[in-house]
Each structure stands twice: as structure tokens, then as C-alpha cells.
Design a protein around this motif. Structure first.
Motif, PDB file in Angstrom:
ATOM      1  N   SER A  81      38.479  36.199  59.373  1.00 47.72           N
ATOM      2  CA  SER A  81      37.681  37.431  59.401  1.00 47.72           C
ATOM      3  C   SER A  81      37.710  38.092  58.031  1.00 47.72           C
ATOM      4  CB  SER A  81      38.270  38.400  60.426  1.00 47.72           C
ATOM      5  OG  SER A  81      39.549  38.863  59.969  1.00 47.72           O
ATOM      6  N   ASP A  82      36.869  39.071  57.856  1.00 47.32           N
ATOM      7  CA  ASP A  82      36.985  39.937  56.688  1.00 47.32           C
ATOM      8  C   ASP A  82      38.278  40.731  56.821  1.00 47.32           C
ATOM      9  OD1 ASP A  82      34.522  39.112  55.681  1.00 47.32           O
ATOM     10  OD2 ASP A  82      33.433  40.751  56.660  1.00 47.32           O
ATOM     11  N   ALA A  83      38.749  41.293  55.733  1.00 48.79           N
ATOM     12  CA  ALA A  83      39.960  42.110  55.774  1.00 48.79           C
ATOM     13  C   ALA A  83      39.726  43.323  56.668  1.00 48.79           C
ATOM     14  CB  ALA A  83      40.334  42.572  54.372  1.00 48.79           C
ATOM     15  N   MET A  84      40.710  43.616  57.510  1.00 47.65           N
ATOM     16  CA  MET A  84      40.657  44.782  58.400  1.00 47.65           C
ATOM     17  C   MET A  84      41.954  45.558  58.242  1.00 47.65           C
ATOM     18  SD  MET A  84      39.150  43.303  61.943  1.00 47.65           S
ATOM     19  CE  MET A  84      38.798  41.570  61.908  1.00 47.65           C
ATOM     20  N   GLN A  85      41.895  46.846  58.526  1.00 41.26           N
ATOM     21  CA  GLN A  85      43.086  47.692  58.487  1.00 41.26           C
ATOM     22  C   GLN A  85      43.121  48.573  59.723  1.00 41.26           C
ATOM     23  OE1 GLN A  85      43.178  49.919  54.837  1.00 41.26           O
ATOM     24  NE2 GLN A  85      43.329  48.088  53.577  1.00 41.26           N
ATOM     25  N   VAL A  86      44.333  48.862  60.193  1.00 34.89           N
ATOM     26  CA  VAL A  86      44.465  49.772  61.329  1.00 34.89           C
ATOM     27  C   VAL A  86      44.336  51.207  60.839  1.00 34.89           C
ATOM     28  CG1 VAL A  86      45.887  48.199  62.680  1.00 34.89           C
ATOM     29  CG2 VAL A  86      46.979  49.878  61.207  1.00 34.89           C
ATOM     30  N   ASP A  87      43.984  52.087  61.758  1.00 33.40           N
ATOM     31  CA  ASP A  87      43.856  53.502  61.432  1.00 33.40           C
ATOM     32  C   ASP A  87      45.234  54.151  61.348  1.00 33.40           C
ATOM     33  OD1 ASP A  87      41.067  53.328  61.585  1.00 33.40           O
ATOM     34  OD2 ASP A  87      41.069  53.766  63.727  1.00 33.40           O
ATOM     35  N   PRO A  88      45.423  55.073  60.407  1.00 34.65           N
ATOM     36  CA  PRO A  88      46.680  55.827  60.401  1.00 34.65           C
ATOM     37  C   PRO A  88      46.744  56.717  61.639  1.00 34.65           C
ATOM     38  CG  PRO A  88      45.214  56.580  58.650  1.00 34.65           C
ATOM     39  CD  PRO A  88      44.526  55.455  59.345  1.00 34.65           C
ATOM     40  N   GLU A  89      47.964  57.072  62.051  1.00 31.11           N
ATOM     41  CA  GLU A  89      48.160  57.885  63.250  1.00 31.11           C
ATOM     42  C   GLU A  89      49.171  58.994  62.978  1.00 31.11           C
ATOM     43  OE1 GLU A  89      48.747  55.672  67.025  1.00 31.11           O
ATOM     44  OE2 GLU A  89      48.928  53.971  65.655  1.00 31.11           O
ATOM     45  N   ARG A  90      49.150  59.968  63.865  1.00 33.61           N
ATOM     46  CA  ARG A  90      50.191  60.983  63.789  1.00 33.61           C
ATOM     47  C   ARG A  90      51.477  60.400  64.354  1.00 33.61           C
ATOM     48  NH1 ARG A  90      50.445  64.679  68.469  1.00 33.61           N
ATOM     49  NH2 ARG A  90      49.238  63.735  70.120  1.00 33.61           N
ATOM     50  N   GLY A 121      53.210  53.967  60.134  1.00 34.14           N
ATOM     51  CA  GLY A 121      52.669  53.563  58.845  1.00 34.14           C
ATOM     52  C   GLY A 121      52.110  54.678  57.995  1.00 34.14           C
ATOM     53  N   CYS A 122      52.164  55.904  58.449  1.00 36.53           N
ATOM     54  CA  CYS A 122      51.673  57.043  57.679  1.00 36.53           C
ATOM     55  C   CYS A 122      52.877  57.955  57.438  1.00 36.53           C
ATOM     56  CB  CYS A 122      50.567  57.758  58.450  1.00 36.53           C
ATOM     57  SG  CYS A 122      49.698  58.994  57.489  1.00 36.53           S
ATOM     58  N   GLU A 123      53.366  57.979  56.224  1.00 34.04           N
ATOM     59  CA  GLU A 123      54.632  58.609  55.874  1.00 34.04           C
ATOM     60  C   GLU A 123      54.792  60.044  56.392  1.00 34.04           C
ATOM     61  OE1 GLU A 123      56.922  59.704  51.732  1.00 34.04           O
ATOM     62  OE2 GLU A 123      55.482  58.071  51.749  1.00 34.04           O
ATOM     63  N   ILE A 124      55.970  60.336  56.934  1.00 33.92           N
ATOM     64  CA  ILE A 124      56.276  61.697  57.390  1.00 33.92           C
ATOM     65  C   ILE A 124      56.432  62.595  56.174  1.00 33.92           C
ATOM     66  CG2 ILE A 124      58.022  63.146  58.519  1.00 33.92           C
ATOM     67  CD1 ILE A 124      58.404  60.858  60.531  1.00 33.92           C
ATOM     68  N   LYS A 159      61.393  65.732  53.465  1.00 36.45           N
ATOM     69  CA  LYS A 159      61.894  64.781  54.461  1.00 36.45           C
ATOM     70  C   LYS A 159      63.298  65.113  54.946  1.00 36.45           C
ATOM     71  CE  LYS A 159      59.132  61.289  52.237  1.00 36.45           C
ATOM     72  NZ  LYS A 159      59.124  60.058  51.490  1.00 36.45           N
ATOM     73  N   LYS A 160      63.772  66.282  54.662  1.00 36.36           N
ATOM     74  CA  LYS A 160      65.109  66.708  55.067  1.00 36.36           C
ATOM     75  C   LYS A 160      65.206  66.708  56.596  1.00 36.36           C
ATOM     76  CE  LYS A 160      68.108  70.677  54.386  1.00 36.36           C
ATOM     77  NZ  LYS A 160      68.191  72.021  53.811  1.00 36.36           N
ATOM     78  N   THR A 161      66.265  66.095  57.154  1.00 35.54           N
ATOM     79  CA  THR A 161      66.397  65.969  58.609  1.00 35.54           C
ATOM     80  C   THR A 161      67.527  66.837  59.158  1.00 35.54           C
ATOM     81  OG1 THR A 161      67.789  64.020  58.360  1.00 35.54           O
ATOM     82  CG2 THR A 161      65.414  63.647  58.686  1.00 35.54           C
ATOM     83  N   CYS A 191      57.555  65.950  64.024  1.00 39.34           N
ATOM     84  CA  CYS A 191      57.346  65.271  62.751  1.00 39.34           C
ATOM     85  C   CYS A 191      55.888  65.465  62.346  1.00 39.34           C
ATOM     86  CB  CYS A 191      57.654  63.784  62.886  1.00 39.34           C
ATOM     87  SG  CYS A 191      59.325  63.450  63.439  1.00 39.34           S
ATOM     88  N   ILE A 192      55.656  65.607  61.053  1.00 39.36           N
ATOM     89  CA  ILE A 192      54.307  65.883  60.554  1.00 39.36           C
ATOM     90  C   ILE A 192      53.966  64.879  59.458  1.00 39.36           C
ATOM     91  CG2 ILE A 192      52.822  67.605  59.459  1.00 39.36           C
ATOM     92  CD1 ILE A 192      54.886  69.717  60.605  1.00 39.36           C
TER      93      ILE A 192
END
Length: 187
Positions: free
Chosen positions: A93-102, A130-133, A158-160, A179-180
Motif C-alpha cells: 500500500s501507500d504509506a499510511m499513518q494512524v491518527d494521534p489520540e488523547r 504516540g502523542c507525547e504528554i 512532565k513532572k509526575t 494527562c494532557i
């Protein structure tokens, strides 16, 4: 698609070969169009596509789990089986990417350090898919249902953990963290 649910892919029903209809499909996915270091999904759960194709074409769809995160190219190939045996792999297939999520909902804070005039609340970040906190939000209340809760300000990056200073002695408190990331806040 997304990391949590997988990517839904579509392909054309192959011309019949040998004896009878297609009995199963296999899919392989890779970060390389040449399929090196690929993952194999055998006997994928597929169905007739619910989208319109060009006249005379039937499409098949399947949701493939195990995708890589956002911004990572992924390629797919499909092969069909019938009573006559296995067919060749399709073109990549052509290159595909998943959507970022919360982020997913994190667990409740899990450690509390008592100081003379504060409590340091600790937590673990949840899966960010996959979408950095980028930040955290913490709130507390005297009731488990979090009615009349208070938001803790001053949590940066990123302080926990954070020191909560506005608590009253000899009272019981409940804490929640969110988490945001760039896509929004977790539940």
C-alpha cells in the motif's frame, strides 16, 4: 485509524482463481514498503466494505491491530486463500499513518509523602498513544464523587508529582489526575 483501535484498510476483492471463493485473507504490515521486519496477521476478520467503490468493484475491509504510533509510516499487503491454495501478496500500500489520540485515563495517584505543611502527591502517566504528554492536571476533594473539587495549579511539563499545600489537618482527601497532550486531556 488509531493506535488503540487499529487501522481500517480496504482492498479490492481479487479475481477468483482455481476453485471457488476466497476463504481467508492474511495481512502483513511493516514500516518499510519492501516488507522487511513485517508483522503478520493471519485469517483477518474481514467483511464487505461499507464504502462505495468504482462501478463493478467490490471492496473488502478489515481493522488491523498492532499499528505503530502517529508520524510513523506503515505499509500493508494482503493475500487471499481459496480451495486452490494461497495467492500472491498484493503490491504494498501507500504509506499510511494512524491518527494521534488523547491519552488514556490514568490510574489514581499511588504515593503520598507527608510533609509538615503539605502532601506530595505522585502518579504515573497513562498511555499517550504516540502523542507525547505535555502536562498534567490534578484535583482533589473530600468526597469520592469529586463534588466541590479543587484544582491544583502550578504543575508544569512532565513532572509526575506536586506538593499540595492547601489541605486541612485530620481530613480525608481523594485525588484524580488527568494527562494532557496535543490532542486533549484524558478522562
Amino acid at each position: 485509524g488509531n493506535v488503540r483501535d487499529g487501522m481500517t484498510i480496504f482492498w479490492q476483492v481479487p479475481d477468483t482463481y482455481g476453485e471457488g471463493d476466497v476463504t481467508r485473507y492474511d495481512v502483513r504490515l511493516s514500516q518499510h514498503a519492501m516488507m522487511k521486519e513485517h508483522r503478520m496477521v493471519e485469517s483477518v476478520k474481514s467483511k464487505k466494505a461499507e464504502v462505495l467503490a468504482m462501478a463493478g468493484e467490490d471492496l473488502v475491509q478489515a481493522t488491523i491491530a498492532g499499528c505503530w504510533g502517529p508520524t510513523i509510516d506503515q505499509f500493508f499487503q494482503v493475500r487471499a486463500y481459496s480451495k486452490a491454495g494461497m495467492g500472491p501478496w498484493s503490491v504494498s500500500s501507500d504509506a499510511m499513518q494512524v491518527d494521534p489520540e488523547r491519552p488514556s485515563k490514568p490510574e489514581a495517584p499511588d504515593r503520598f509523602d507527608l510533609l509538615p505543611r503539605a502532601v506530595v502527591v505522585h502518579w504515573k502517566p497513562s498511555d499517550s498513544f504516540g502523542c507525547e504528554i505535555q502536562a498534567f492536571a490534578l484535583r482533589y476533594a473530600e468526597s469520592r464523587d469529586m463534588s466541590r473539587c479543587c484544582e491544583v495549579s502550578g504543575i508544569k511539563g512532565k513532572k509526575t508529582n506536586v506538593a499540595v499545600t492547601s489541605l486541612q489537618p485530620a481530613r480525608r482527601y481523594f485525588f484524580q489526575v488527568r494527562c494532557i497532550n496535543a490532542m486533549g486531556a484524558s478522562d
